[in-house]
Design an enzyme around this catalytic site. Structure first.
Site, PDB file in Angstrom:
ATOM      1  N   TYR A   1      -1.416  -0.539  10.468  1.00 12.66           N
ATOM      2  CA  TYR A   1      -1.631  -0.994   9.153  1.00 12.66           C
ATOM      3  C   TYR A   1      -0.173  -0.560   8.363  1.00 12.66           C
ATOM      4  CZ  TYR A   1      -3.529  -1.513   4.297  1.00 12.66           C
ATOM      5  OH  TYR A   1      -3.723  -2.066   3.229  1.00 12.66           O
TER       6      TYR A   1
ATOM      7  N   SER B   1       0.853  -1.144   0.024  1.00 15.86           N
ATOM      8  CA  SER B   1      -0.057  -0.118   0.040  1.00 15.86           C
ATOM      9  C   SER B   1       0.765   1.122  -0.007  1.00 15.86           C
ATOM     10  CB  SER B   1      -1.074  -0.042   1.263  1.00 15.86           C
ATOM     11  OG  SER B   1      -1.433   1.221   1.315  1.00 15.86           O
TER      12      SER B   1
END
Length: 236
Positions: free
Chosen positions: A159, A144
């Site tokens: 995350y 990501s």
């Protein structure tokens, strides 16, 4: 011996994993092994592909469970003797975007790392030996932009750290497999309308997996050890 390209996808019951399975399964010469923690959740995928004359094989896989990963490895070894593609898609986002790293519960960090980093490593350690029997092995890790050190921001710290660590794993694997037929890359699919991304995301899952499929089907002279978005390299 199975002549088709054998592609294994984790977390394939929904979102980007499901989109990748659908796309690959409709490509000539592909045999997709779609996995999920609950195999029953893969039934809609199998049904949809079956209606269009395409077949996907399914198997249970919990990336956080040693026995589950071993069972998949043993089944693949006995059934095919190899794999050609591994798409490490399974991932979670359990901390909120408003969470400060100073207030991050350590149990949340542990849970996130267990799936997003350790789970990916667990699966890769188990299945990469089967890839050595492939003519052209490809490992694709779903990362990501939130894991980019060059654009690091606050919010969802667990995350973010998990995806940064996943990119480090990608680089290490690429170095360790350099000179072989195996290529290892990370991909940022962009902000997609999935359960994780939310309904406000601008991209569809199908748009998000375009680069995933590209990396999974790289030619022999394709890159390894890179981080890509929209088929272009991006900074780590």
């Amino acid at each position: 011996m199975e002549s088709r390209t054998i592609s294994v996808i984790s977390g394939a019951s929904r979102g980007l994993g499901r989109a990748a399975a659908q796309r690959l399964a409709t490509m000539e010469g592909q045999l997709v092994i779609a996995t999920a923690r609950n195999p029953a959740d893969l039934a809609p995928l199998s049904s949809k592909l079956g209606m269009s004359g395409h077949v996907v094989e399914t198997h249970q896989l919990d990336v956080t469970d040693d026995d589950s990963v071993k069972a998949l490895r043993d089944w693949l070894a006995e059934r095919f003797g190899r794999i050609d593609v591994l798409i490490n898609n399974a991932g979670i986002l359990v901390d909120r975007y408003s969470t400060s790293v100073l207030e991050l519960p350590l149990d949340t960090l542990r849970e996130t790392l267990e799936t997003n980093l350790i789970g990916t490593l667990r699966v890769t350690q188990a299945l990469l030996p089967l890839m050595r029997a492939s003519r052209a092995g490809r490992v694709v890790n779903l990362a990501s932009r939130m894991g980019q050190l060059t654009e690091m921001d606050a919010g969802a710290p667990a995350y973010r750290m998990s995806k940064t660590a996943l990119n480090a794993l990608t680089r290490i694997l690429a170095v360790e497999t350099a000179g072989s037929h195996i290529k290892v890359n990370s991909v940022c699919p962009g902000w997609c309308r999935t359960d994780l991304g939310g309904i406000e995301a601008p991209r569809t899952p199908e748009e998000g997996v375009d680069t995933v499929i590209w990396l999974a089907t790289l030619p022999d002279d394709g890159p390894s050890g890179g981080f890509f978005r929209d088929r272009e390299p991006i900074p780590w």
